[in-house]
Design an enzyme around this catalytic site. Structure first.
Site: not given
Ligand code: S3P
Length: 430
Positions: A25, A30, A125, A171, A317, A344, A390
């Protein structure tokens, strides 16, 4: 009676078989975003089937970029280059924090105003973590009180920054690096703890230069991206459910071909091995800078683990499923430094504790973690997904070892990352 989106899980004797896990995912998001701003048409095999990634595709479509999905699961995205078109309506990110946070980085570089909204969970969020750096770069961003969605972004004319985020978040890192493509000068993100590096790897695959020294990633603005053809590796965070299922039953055996082995994600395998699962990885290959391998796992007892510090960020995750099966282990599980789990798709600490208690387990819930004793016997119960993919999948796995039937209400949440999950779990359950 279970409603349309409830799933009943029956006790199992073991799991056995081969599961082909859909594309990762994080990487799929990206790829879709960078393909949109690249020159030429990109093609992705094994693109994630997740509803979250469909949200990203829907958003890039509204930004003037054409894409299509083929029967074999591949997708093609027609890149329009660095200038997207102003959307005529709000960009709906659904349940996807990744879509909202990372796409904001690209929108901050566009000379128009856009609005991003999401479902009820996403609307709760925190977005201040991306609003702060993007505003510092020169974008004008407004939100609902407390830095919550919806967001309104007036982009264009960005300047490079050296940003040190307070939270360890891939992220946020990707958001700022994507914005850095549109900034004047060199943008640096120096993270407190190393997080997944798919943003950096994908940017390089699309032809950008990204330097990584220590915990800092640097990107110069104005670099053109060119289309790529890629095969998205199987999602290790989805594979985690099957690995934990195998860990529950000594003698179980599962094979997961083509799984992402990126070292910033593969800490899960170390923890599972430490806990007693027998794992071998074969057929290691590299696809567009990402490591991929076939995992073979055999269940054999299940000891204890402590997840803290950098491990918590690396396993963020996978903690729900590790916690959901922890009562069946010998020594249990302690999770520390995990207050991010509370923001989350659901408050995952509260959701895990609530469901485990409904199954008769003792759980010590802490503000930033939990402690779950091993050697407990759980019974089936009526559980809730809390609208969180999840949580739905984690408790389907926990239900396999419980006494009696487990019902998971709101199980369709699983589609946010893995629409075929319950079907695949059923196929390998004995
Ligand atoms: C992700 C980063 C994580 C993760 C999310 C996907 C990503 O979040 O929990 O499911 O693709 O960069 P955070 O970067 O906010 O911790």
């Amino acid at each position: 009676m279970p409603d349309g989106s409830s799933v009943v899980v029956l006790p199992a004797r073991g799991v056995r078989g081969v599961v082909r896990i859909p594309g990762d995912k994080s990487i799929s998001h990206r790829y879709a975003m960078l393909a949109a701003i690249a020159e030429g048409t990109s093609r992705f095999q094994n693109f994630s089937a997740a509803r979250d990634c469909a949200s990203t595709l829907d958003c890039v479509g509204k930004l003037g970029c054409e894409w299509r999905r083929f029967e074999d699961g591949a997708i093609e995205v027609g890149g329009v280059g660095p200038r997207l078109s102003a959307p005529s309506e709000a960009l709906d990110c659904g349940n996807s924090g990744s879509t909202m946070r990372m796409l904001s980085g690209i929108l901050a570089g566009q000379p128009f105003t856009s609005e991003l909204c999401g479902d009820e969970s996403l609307s709760r969020r925190p977005m201040a973590r991306i609003m702060t750096p993007l505003s510092e770069m020169g974008a004008k961003i407004s939100s609902s009180p407390g830095g919550r969605p919806p967001l309104k972004i007036q982009g264009g004319g960005l300047k490079a920054i050296h940003y040190k985020p307070e939270v360890a978040s891939a992220q946020v890192k990707s958001c700022v690096l994507f914005a850095g493509l549109f900034a004047d000068g060199e943008t640096v993100v120096e993270e407190p703890i190393r997080t997944r590096d798919h943003g950096e790897i994908a940017l390089r695959a699309f032809g950008a230069e990204v330097e990584r020294v220590g915990n800092a990633s640097r990107i110069a603005g104005g670099q053109p991206l060119r289309a790529i053809a890629a095969h998205v590796p199987g999602d290790l965070s989805s594979a985690a459910f099957f690995l934990c299922a195998a860990a529950l039953f000594p003698g179980s055996q599962i094979t997961l071909p083509g799984i992402l082995m990126n070292p910033t994600r593969a800490r899960l395998l170390d923890i599972l091995v430490q806990m007693g699962l027998k794992i071998s990885v074969t057929h290691l290959e590299e696809h567009q800078g990402e490591l991929v391998g076939t995992i073979e796992a055999r269940g054999a007892g299940w000891k204890e683990a402590i997840i803290a510090g950098a491990d918590t960020a690396a396993l963020i995750d996978e903690i729900p499923v590790l916690a959901a099966v922890a009562p069946y282990s010998e020594g249990g599980l302690e999770v520390r430094d995990a207050k991010e789990l509370r923001v989350k798709e659901s408050d995952r600490i509260a959701a895990v504790a609530d469901n485990l208690r409904r199954m008769g387990a003792e759980v010590e819930e802490r503000p930033d973690g939990m402690r779950i004793r091993g050697g407990q016997h759980l019974h089936g119960a009526e559980l809730d997904s809390f609208g969180d993919h999840r949580i739905a999948m984690a408790f389907a796995v926990a239900g396999l070892r419980a006494e009696g039937e487990t019902t998971i209400h709101g199980a369709d949440a699983a589609g946010v990352s893995y629409p075929a999950f319950f079907e695949e779990l059923r196929k390998i359950t004995e």
